[in-house]
Design a protein around this motif. Structure first.
Motif, PDB file in Angstrom:
ATOM      1  N   PHE A   1     -13.381 -31.671   4.483  1.00  0.00           N
ATOM      2  CA  PHE A   1     -14.762 -31.185   4.415  1.00  0.00           C
ATOM      3  C   PHE A   1     -14.860 -29.913   3.570  1.00  0.00           C
ATOM      4  O   PHE A   1     -15.809 -29.732   2.810  1.00  0.00           O
ATOM      5  CB  PHE A   1     -15.348 -30.966   5.814  1.00  0.00           C
ATOM      6  CG  PHE A   1     -15.964 -32.214   6.376  1.00  0.00           C
ATOM      7  CD1 PHE A   1     -17.165 -32.690   5.887  1.00  0.00           C
ATOM      8  CD2 PHE A   1     -15.312 -32.943   7.354  1.00  0.00           C
ATOM      9  CE1 PHE A   1     -17.734 -33.854   6.369  1.00  0.00           C
ATOM     10  CE2 PHE A   1     -15.859 -34.114   7.845  1.00  0.00           C
ATOM     11  CZ  PHE A   1     -17.075 -34.574   7.353  1.00  0.00           C
ATOM     12  N   LYS A   2     -13.864 -29.060   3.687  1.00  0.00           N
ATOM     13  CA  LYS A   2     -13.859 -27.861   2.843  1.00  0.00           C
ATOM     14  C   LYS A   2     -13.698 -28.252   1.376  1.00  0.00           C
ATOM     15  O   LYS A   2     -14.405 -27.726   0.493  1.00  0.00           O
ATOM     16  CB  LYS A   2     -12.734 -26.929   3.266  1.00  0.00           C
ATOM     17  CG  LYS A   2     -12.745 -25.607   2.489  1.00  0.00           C
ATOM     18  CD  LYS A   2     -11.672 -24.653   2.983  1.00  0.00           C
ATOM     19  CE  LYS A   2     -11.738 -23.335   2.205  1.00  0.00           C
ATOM     20  NZ  LYS A   2     -10.706 -22.373   2.650  1.00  0.00           N
ATOM     21  N   ALA A   3     -12.802 -29.196   1.099  1.00  0.00           N
ATOM     22  CA  ALA A   3     -12.569 -29.648  -0.269  1.00  0.00           C
ATOM     23  C   ALA A   3     -13.803 -30.341  -0.852  1.00  0.00           C
ATOM     24  O   ALA A   3     -14.066 -30.246  -2.059  1.00  0.00           O
ATOM     25  CB  ALA A   3     -11.374 -30.601  -0.313  1.00  0.00           C
ATOM     26  N   ALA A   4     -14.569 -31.023   0.004  1.00  0.00           N
ATOM     27  CA  ALA A   4     -15.770 -31.723  -0.462  1.00  0.00           C
ATOM     28  C   ALA A   4     -16.910 -30.769  -0.800  1.00  0.00           C
ATOM     29  O   ALA A   4     -17.879 -31.165  -1.453  1.00  0.00           O
ATOM     30  CB  ALA A   4     -16.223 -32.726   0.591  1.00  0.00           C
ATOM     31  N   GLY A   5     -16.814 -29.528  -0.310  1.00  0.00           N
ATOM     32  CA  GLY A   5     -17.835 -28.545  -0.648  1.00  0.00           C
ATOM     33  C   GLY A   5     -18.726 -28.084   0.480  1.00  0.00           C
ATOM     34  O   GLY A   5     -19.689 -27.350   0.262  1.00  0.00           O
ATOM     35  N   ALA A   6     -18.415 -28.488   1.715  1.00  0.00           N
ATOM     36  CA  ALA A   6     -19.206 -28.023   2.860  1.00  0.00           C
ATOM     37  C   ALA A   6     -19.035 -26.523   3.024  1.00  0.00           C
ATOM     38  O   ALA A   6     -17.920 -26.004   2.939  1.00  0.00           O
ATOM     39  CB  ALA A   6     -18.767 -28.745   4.131  1.00  0.00           C
TER      40      ALA A   6
ATOM     41  N   SER B   1     -25.142 -24.518  -3.850  1.00  0.00           N
ATOM     42  CA  SER B   1     -23.925 -23.793  -3.461  1.00  0.00           C
ATOM     43  C   SER B   1     -23.843 -23.642  -1.949  1.00  0.00           C
ATOM     44  O   SER B   1     -22.835 -23.167  -1.420  1.00  0.00           O
ATOM     45  CB  SER B   1     -23.906 -22.407  -4.123  1.00  0.00           C
ATOM     46  OG  SER B   1     -25.025 -21.649  -3.686  1.00  0.00           O
ATOM     47  N   GLN B   2     -24.914 -24.034  -1.235  1.00  0.00           N
ATOM     48  CA  GLN B   2     -24.922 -23.954   0.229  1.00  0.00           C
ATOM     49  C   GLN B   2     -25.211 -25.332   0.809  1.00  0.00           C
ATOM     50  O   GLN B   2     -26.338 -25.832   0.731  1.00  0.00           O
ATOM     51  CB  GLN B   2     -25.954 -22.937   0.704  1.00  0.00           C
ATOM     52  CG  GLN B   2     -25.544 -21.487   0.404  1.00  0.00           C
ATOM     53  CD  GLN B   2     -26.504 -20.504   1.036  1.00  0.00           C
ATOM     54  OE1 GLN B   2     -27.560 -20.202   0.492  1.00  0.00           O
ATOM     55  NE2 GLN B   2     -26.128 -19.994   2.197  1.00  0.00           N
ATOM     56  N   VAL B   3     -24.168 -25.927   1.354  1.00  0.00           N
ATOM     57  CA  VAL B   3     -24.282 -27.261   1.934  1.00  0.00           C
ATOM     58  C   VAL B   3     -23.853 -27.213   3.390  1.00  0.00           C
ATOM     59  O   VAL B   3     -22.667 -27.042   3.698  1.00  0.00           O
ATOM     60  CB  VAL B   3     -23.422 -28.283   1.157  1.00  0.00           C
ATOM     61  CG1 VAL B   3     -23.536 -29.662   1.801  1.00  0.00           C
ATOM     62  CG2 VAL B   3     -23.834 -28.343  -0.311  1.00  0.00           C
ATOM     63  N   TYR B   4     -24.833 -27.325   4.293  1.00  0.00           N
ATOM     64  CA  TYR B   4     -24.548 -27.383   5.723  1.00  0.00           C
ATOM     65  C   TYR B   4     -24.374 -28.851   6.089  1.00  0.00           C
ATOM     66  O   TYR B   4     -25.188 -29.692   5.704  1.00  0.00           O
ATOM     67  CB  TYR B   4     -25.698 -26.808   6.545  1.00  0.00           C
ATOM     68  CG  TYR B   4     -25.899 -25.316   6.437  1.00  0.00           C
ATOM     69  CD1 TYR B   4     -25.311 -24.562   5.433  1.00  0.00           C
ATOM     70  CD2 TYR B   4     -26.718 -24.653   7.345  1.00  0.00           C
ATOM     71  CE1 TYR B   4     -25.511 -23.201   5.340  1.00  0.00           C
ATOM     72  CE2 TYR B   4     -26.922 -23.281   7.265  1.00  0.00           C
ATOM     73  CZ  TYR B   4     -26.324 -22.565   6.253  1.00  0.00           C
ATOM     74  OH  TYR B   4     -26.525 -21.218   6.158  1.00  0.00           O
ATOM     75  N   VAL B   5     -23.325 -29.164   6.842  1.00  0.00           N
ATOM     76  CA  VAL B   5     -23.086 -30.548   7.248  1.00  0.00           C
ATOM     77  C   VAL B   5     -23.207 -30.649   8.769  1.00  0.00           C
ATOM     78  O   VAL B   5     -22.422 -30.041   9.506  1.00  0.00           O
ATOM     79  CB  VAL B   5     -21.704 -31.046   6.783  1.00  0.00           C
ATOM     80  CG1 VAL B   5     -21.527 -32.519   7.152  1.00  0.00           C
ATOM     81  CG2 VAL B   5     -21.539 -30.853   5.278  1.00  0.00           C
ATOM     82  N   VAL B   6     -24.213 -31.395   9.211  1.00  0.00           N
ATOM     83  CA  VAL B   6     -24.410 -31.635  10.640  1.00  0.00           C
ATOM     84  C   VAL B   6     -23.721 -32.945  10.991  1.00  0.00           C
ATOM     85  O   VAL B   6     -24.070 -34.007  10.473  1.00  0.00           O
ATOM     86  CB  VAL B   6     -25.906 -31.721  11.001  1.00  0.00           C
ATOM     87  CG1 VAL B   6     -26.077 -32.097  12.466  1.00  0.00           C
ATOM     88  CG2 VAL B   6     -26.602 -30.397  10.711  1.00  0.00           C
ATOM     89  N   ILE B   7     -22.719 -32.855  11.865  1.00  0.00           N
ATOM     90  CA  ILE B   7     -21.984 -34.036  12.318  1.00  0.00           C
ATOM     91  C   ILE B   7     -22.226 -34.144  13.820  1.00  0.00           C
ATOM     92  O   ILE B   7     -21.476 -33.577  14.625  1.00  0.00           O
ATOM     93  CB  ILE B   7     -20.480 -33.920  11.991  1.00  0.00           C
ATOM     94  CG1 ILE B   7     -20.287 -33.602  10.507  1.00  0.00           C
ATOM     95  CG2 ILE B   7     -19.749 -35.209  12.368  1.00  0.00           C
ATOM     96  CD1 ILE B   7     -18.864 -33.270  10.115  1.00  0.00           C
ATOM     97  N   PRO B   8     -23.310 -34.820  14.223  1.00  0.00           N
ATOM     98  CA  PRO B   8     -23.661 -34.858  15.646  1.00  0.00           C
ATOM     99  C   PRO B   8     -22.522 -35.351  16.530  1.00  0.00           C
ATOM    100  O   PRO B   8     -22.250 -34.777  17.577  1.00  0.00           O
ATOM    101  CB  PRO B   8     -24.855 -35.816  15.684  1.00  0.00           C
ATOM    102  CG  PRO B   8     -25.461 -35.699  14.313  1.00  0.00           C
ATOM    103  CD  PRO B   8     -24.302 -35.535  13.391  1.00  0.00           C
ATOM    104  N   TYR B   9     -21.864 -36.431  16.095  1.00  0.00           N
ATOM    105  CA  TYR B   9     -20.652 -36.871  16.788  1.00  0.00           C
ATOM    106  C   TYR B   9     -19.491 -36.774  15.811  1.00  0.00           C
ATOM    107  O   TYR B   9     -19.478 -37.434  14.770  1.00  0.00           O
ATOM    108  CB  TYR B   9     -20.778 -38.311  17.302  1.00  0.00           C
ATOM    109  CG  TYR B   9     -19.442 -38.831  17.830  1.00  0.00           C
ATOM    110  CD1 TYR B   9     -18.923 -38.335  19.018  1.00  0.00           C
ATOM    111  CD2 TYR B   9     -18.710 -39.779  17.126  1.00  0.00           C
ATOM    112  CE1 TYR B   9     -17.679 -38.774  19.488  1.00  0.00           C
ATOM    113  CE2 TYR B   9     -17.475 -40.220  17.594  1.00  0.00           C
ATOM    114  CZ  TYR B   9     -16.971 -39.718  18.772  1.00  0.00           C
ATOM    115  OH  TYR B   9     -15.752 -40.141  19.232  1.00  0.00           O
ATOM    116  N   MET B  10     -18.515 -35.935  16.149  1.00  0.00           N
ATOM    117  CA  MET B  10     -17.369 -35.714  15.281  1.00  0.00           C
ATOM    118  C   MET B  10     -16.217 -36.630  15.663  1.00  0.00           C
ATOM    119  O   MET B  10     -15.539 -36.418  16.678  1.00  0.00           O
ATOM    120  CB  MET B  10     -16.925 -34.250  15.360  1.00  0.00           C
ATOM    121  CG  MET B  10     -15.610 -33.951  14.619  1.00  0.00           C
ATOM    122  SD  MET B  10     -15.710 -34.183  12.841  1.00  0.00           S
ATOM    123  CE  MET B  10     -16.381 -32.576  12.344  1.00  0.00           C
ATOM    124  N   GLY B  11     -16.007 -37.670  14.878  1.00  0.00           N
ATOM    125  CA  GLY B  11     -14.853 -38.525  15.084  1.00  0.00           C
ATOM    126  C   GLY B  11     -13.563 -37.757  14.823  1.00  0.00           C
ATOM    127  O   GLY B  11     -13.571 -36.767  14.106  1.00  0.00           O
TER     128      GLY B  11
END
Length: 291
Positions: free
Chosen positions: A114-119, A81-91
């Motif tokens: 990203f919210k819809a995907a569950g981040a 239920s907790q998914v952190y997404v690290v996007i070092p370079y954000m396109g």
């Protein structure tokens, strides 16, 4: 220490491994298969548990790496239920608002996806525009790599160094970089045509540049147009060596060749995007930001 499983996406596997090592966490890689029609099929190489940290940069091919990041995030949410997404370079961070009539603010859509995907949280490094972060309706954190990049230059033997921003928009970055080094900084006046993308330096001759080693500091180098124009301008002012420094080194097409031809001695960047210039490791910063 938070107990994480770190999932390394195809674009950031080595950085993800470094982050997992710093966090003393389990690491899971991904198997990527690209079909003849261009579709990506991703398979996790293990079963994650606890809180999950997805690490995937969104650099070229931007659309493919974005979709892969979303797919991994969605699958991670199945296990936690907790998914952190690290996007070092954000396109897509440059498409944060409408500049010309009819333009679509794509960053707003990316944030929704990203919210819809569950981040449940997004972590980025030196995002091109802070306005881009306003489109996210989940917690988001921007980390600066400026100090780590400056620390690298502190170890070098430079002649009376001067930190230079290629444009006025990067003056705060240049100031922070210079303060860490304990040196002076300036910002050039740049004009970019919104339609053609052509860059021109508007600054007049600058006193105090002659003979000094220059550190050109920017958040990203894409085609290298701004760096090339700045380097050529500074060389005309009889500067010393010119170094190009950035967090995200995209170096599209002949960018590296053109930058070196313009008089730049070396390009130094962080490992948010893997490549031969990516020698400054940001994994300690990311690990610290998470814990």
């Amino acid at each position: 220490m938070i107990d994480f499983t770190v999932i390394g996406g195809p674009s950031s596997e080595q950085l993800a491994k470094k982050i997992a090592f710093k966090l003393k966490s389990k690491f899971i890689g991904c198997e990527l298969r690209v079909f003849p029609d261009g579709e990506s099929k991703i398979t996790l190489k293990g079963k994650p548990s606890g809180k999950i940290l997805v690490v995937q940069s969104i650099y070229p091919p931007v659309d493919s790496n974005l979709l892969r990041c979303l797919a991994i995030t969605s699958q991670a949410r199945v296990f936690s239920s907790q998914v952190y997404v690290v996007i070092p370079y954000m396109g897509y961070a440059r498409q944060d608002r409408q500049f010309l009539p009819g333009e679509i603010t794509t960053m707003e859509l990316v944030a929704k996806m990203f919210k819809a995907a569950g981040a449940t949280k997004i972590i980025v490094v030196d995002i091109h525009s802070m306005i881009a972060l306003e489109h996210f309706h989940i917690p988001v954190k921007n980390i600066s790599a400026v100090e780590e990049l400056a620390r690298h230059f502190k170890k070098m033997s430079l002649n009376f160094p001067l930190v230079v921003s290629p444009d006025k928009g990067g003056v705060e970055r240049a100031r922070n970089f210079a303060e860490f080094l304990g040196v002076d900084y300036i910002a050039l006046e740049k004009h970019r045509d919104r339609k053609t993308g052509n860059v021109a330096i508007k600054s007049k001759g600058l006193e105090g540049v002659r003979g000094r080693d220059i550190i050109l500091v920017d958040d990203m180098i894409s085609t290298g147009g701004s760096i090339v124009k700045a380097a050529e301008f500074l060389k005309k002012q009889k500067s010393g060596k010119v170094y190009a420094c950035c967090t995200h080194s995209l170096l599209i097409g002949d960018a590296e060749k053109n930058i070196i031809r313009a008089g730049v001695t070396k390009i130094i960047s962080a490992n948010t995007i893997p490549g031969k210039t990516s020698i400054v490791d940001v994994s300690p910063l990311i690990a610290k930001a998470i814990t």
